[in-house]
Design a protein around this motif. Structure first.
Motif, PDB file in Angstrom:
ATOM      1  N   ASN A   1       0.810  -1.211   0.000  1.00 25.16           N
ATOM      2  CA  ASN A   1       0.000   0.000   0.000  1.00 25.16           C
ATOM      3  C   ASN A   1       0.849   1.270   0.000  1.00 25.16           C
ATOM      4  OD1 ASN A   1      -2.338  -1.500   0.017  1.00 25.16           O
ATOM      5  ND2 ASN A   1      -2.682  -1.326   2.207  1.00 25.16           N
TER       6      ASN A   1
ATOM      7  N   THR B   1       1.375   0.855  -4.457  1.00 27.81           N
ATOM      8  CA  THR B   1       0.162   1.527  -4.930  1.00 27.81           C
ATOM      9  C   THR B   1       0.030   2.948  -4.387  1.00 27.81           C
ATOM     10  OG1 THR B   1      -1.217   0.719  -3.101  1.00 27.81           O
ATOM     11  CG2 THR B   1      -0.988  -0.688  -5.048  1.00 27.81           C
TER      12      THR B   1
ATOM     13  N   SER C   1      -1.771   3.605  -1.772  1.00 30.61           N
ATOM     14  CA  SER C   1      -3.135   3.742  -1.271  1.00 30.61           C
ATOM     15  C   SER C   1      -3.188   3.996   0.226  1.00 30.61           C
ATOM     16  CB  SER C   1      -3.938   2.473  -1.575  1.00 30.61           C
ATOM     17  OG  SER C   1      -3.339   1.332  -0.971  1.00 30.61           O
ATOM     18  N   ASP C   2      -2.081   3.816   0.947  1.00 33.32           N
ATOM     19  CA  ASP C   2      -2.066   4.049   2.392  1.00 33.32           C
ATOM     20  C   ASP C   2      -1.224   5.255   2.742  1.00 33.32           C
ATOM     21  OD1 ASP C   2      -2.992   3.351   4.922  1.00 33.32           O
ATOM     22  OD2 ASP C   2      -1.135   2.326   5.421  1.00 33.32           O
TER      23      ASP C   2
ATOM     24  N   LYS D   1      -2.607   7.038  10.528  1.00 30.35           N
ATOM     25  CA  LYS D   1      -1.975   6.418   9.373  1.00 30.35           C
ATOM     26  C   LYS D   1      -0.697   5.693   9.762  1.00 30.35           C
ATOM     27  CE  LYS D   1      -4.747   7.645   6.015  1.00 30.35           C
ATOM     28  NZ  LYS D   1      -5.381   6.667   5.121  1.00 30.35           N
TER      29      LYS D   1
ATOM     30  N   TYR E   1      -8.620   3.150 -13.755  1.00 28.42           N
ATOM     31  CA  TYR E   1      -9.882   3.804 -13.401  1.00 28.42           C
ATOM     32  C   TYR E   1     -11.073   3.048 -13.991  1.00 28.42           C
ATOM     33  CZ  TYR E   1     -13.618   7.286 -13.415  1.00 28.42           C
ATOM     34  OH  TYR E   1     -14.819   7.940 -13.251  1.00 28.42           O
TER      35      TYR E   1
ATOM     36  N   LEU F   1      -9.893   0.758 -10.089  1.00 31.51           N
ATOM     37  CA  LEU F   1      -8.662   0.721  -9.306  1.00 31.51           C
ATOM     38  C   LEU F   1      -7.967   2.077  -9.359  1.00 31.51           C
ATOM     39  CD1 LEU F   1      -7.323  -2.740 -10.513  1.00 31.51           C
ATOM     40  CD2 LEU F   1      -8.561  -2.251  -8.384  1.00 31.51           C
ATOM     41  N   GLN F   2      -7.019   2.264  -8.467  1.00 28.10           N
ATOM     42  CA  GLN F   2      -6.297   3.528  -8.397  1.00 28.10           C
ATOM     43  C   GLN F   2      -4.917   3.291  -7.816  1.00 28.10           C
ATOM     44  OE1 GLN F   2      -8.119   6.459  -5.857  1.00 28.10           O
ATOM     45  NE2 GLN F   2      -6.892   8.153  -6.635  1.00 28.10           N
ATOM     46  N   SER F   3      -3.929   4.043  -8.305  1.00 22.78           N
ATOM     47  CA  SER F   3      -2.575   4.010  -7.755  1.00 22.78           C
ATOM     48  C   SER F   3      -2.113   5.448  -7.557  1.00 22.78           C
ATOM     49  CB  SER F   3      -1.607   3.261  -8.684  1.00 22.78           C
ATOM     50  OG  SER F   3      -0.272   3.392  -8.210  1.00 22.78           O
ATOM     51  N   ALA F   4      -2.067   5.876  -6.310  1.00 19.88           N
ATOM     52  CA  ALA F   4      -1.651   7.252  -6.019  1.00 19.88           C
ATOM     53  C   ALA F   4      -0.211   7.499  -6.460  1.00 19.88           C
ATOM     54  CB  ALA F   4      -1.799   7.535  -4.526  1.00 19.88           C
ATOM     55  N   ASN F   5       0.652   6.502  -6.259  1.00 19.16           N
ATOM     56  CA  ASN F   5       2.049   6.670  -6.675  1.00 19.16           C
ATOM     57  C   ASN F   5       2.163   6.863  -8.183  1.00 19.16           C
ATOM     58  OD1 ASN F   5       3.262   6.571  -4.161  1.00 19.16           O
ATOM     59  ND2 ASN F   5       3.475   4.349  -4.176  1.00 19.16           N
TER      60      ASN F   5
END
Length: 363
Positions: free
Chosen positions: A143, A147, A149-150, A157, A203, A207-211
């Motif tokens: 995460n 990804t 996501s965390d 956090k 998308y 799904l999503q990947s912030a990185n």
């Protein structure tokens, strides 16, 4: 290098008259700092103080955060911009020291991220057991480092100082792409487009990947950083047009929230407005000088403001919070962050050990 001397009567060498310097342009050499860029980075740190203050003292929920969503990707964007606009001017595309420099800095930033989170875990005894178990889990590793996501700096956090991860990744990725760019000059464009397509595909599948999203914005910064600074100066000096465009952006995110394409627009518009505010031709005042200094120490300032806010939050947690104490805590966060940077700047000049330690960690 062009000489600043001219031949006078009898062959004597006389200094050439210097043209009046425009402050937001480098005036001494290709490697000279650009005060407007430092102002932009310093302003981002101060806005980050506001963002984290809201998170610590008012809570992580609220509509106000949608109007600050440009902040984290702006740090990544300006990192990419500096790679092509400043680092390439200093080293040159053929200089093998540049990829090495980017690798060293990228690994150093990731190391700082890990060290700071280890220290944070050790200093929070109430949540130490839970945080240790989270840090050691494979799920958290995926995460946080894959990804994204965390990613987040709130009290609940697993990690703090989260912006350092995509910055480190961007520096490492750019070092490799610069080597490839000697053979194919549009490699940054190709990889950025590939990332954007990948984000769209994710998308479509929910799904999503912030990185991945932040890396794409960072690569866009690299691409736009190839534009000469003179052209950028001419483009941003239209305050009316920028204001109208920004109002349109605010209206759009109010209606549709901060979807990724609007986030990219928000990053570009916000940075252009801050850059415009940072580049007047008159002599800078004391406030602006402090913001510029904060921009020169942006990484240290980012770390310092989180430490300051954590200490303020823990110190005021047991007291009755009202509008007055909240306002005082915000002003104290701004002041202590700036004081930490100014103290570091002065100590680096006077104490060699401090200067070496700063360079080892942050330079």
């Amino acid at each position: 290098m062009k000489s600043n001397l001219k031949t006078g009567t009898g062959g004597a060498l006389l200094p050439r008259p210097q043209a009046r310097a425009v402050e937001i342009m480098p005036t001494t050499s290709k490697a000279a700092r650009i005060p407007a860029l430092d102002f932009t980075k310093g302003a981002l740190v101060l806005i980050m103080v506001l963002y984290h203050w809201l998170n610590y003292f008012l809570g992580p929920q609220g509509d106000i955060y949608k109007y600050l969503r440009f902040l984290t990707p702006s740090f990544i964007f300006i990192t990419g911009f500096l790679i092509s606009n400043v680092y390439l001017s200093k080293y040159g595309i053929a200089d093998p020291r540049l990829p090495k420099r980017l690798v060293q800095r990228g690994l150093k930033i990731l190391g700082v991220f890990i060290l700071l989170n280890v220290v944070r875990t050790l200093l929070l005894p109430d949540a130490r057991a839970q945080m240790l178990s989270e840090h050691l889990s494979i799920r958290t590793f995926i995460n946080v480092y894959i990804t994204g996501s965390d990613l987040g700096g709130g009290q609940g956090k697993a990690v703090a100082f989260y912006v350092l991860i995509p910055i480190g990744y961007l520096l490492l990725l750019s070092s490799g792409l610069l080597l490839v760019s000697k053979l194919y000059k549009y490699v940054f464009h190709f990889v950025c487009a590939s990332f954007l397509i990948g984000i769209f595909v994710l998308y479509l599948n929910g799904l999503q990947s912030a990185n991945l999203e932040l890396l794409a914005i960072g690569l866009l910064g690299v691409i736009l950083g190839y534009i000469p600074i003179k052209e950028i100066n001419r483009f941003v000096r239209h305050p009316f047009s920028l204001t109208v465009a920004y109002m349109g952006y605010v209206a759009a995110i109010t209606v549709w929230n901060v979807i990724y394409p609007l986030q990219i627009v928000g990053v570009c518009l916000s940075l252009m407005i801050i850059y415009l505010l940072g580049g007047p031709n008159h002599e800078p005042g004391s406030v602006r000088r402090r913001v510029v200094l904060l921009g020169k120490y942006s990484l240290f300032g980012y770390v310092a403001q989180i430490v300051v806010l954590q200490l303020l939050h823990r110190g005021l947690r047991s007291s009755d919070q009202n509008i007055l104490t909240s306002a005082i805590s915000l002003l104290a966060a701004f002041a202590l962050t700036i004081l930490a940077v100014e103290a570091t700047d002065r100590l680096r000049v006077r104490v060699t050990t401090v200067d070496r330690l700063y360079k080892a960690v942050f330079a």
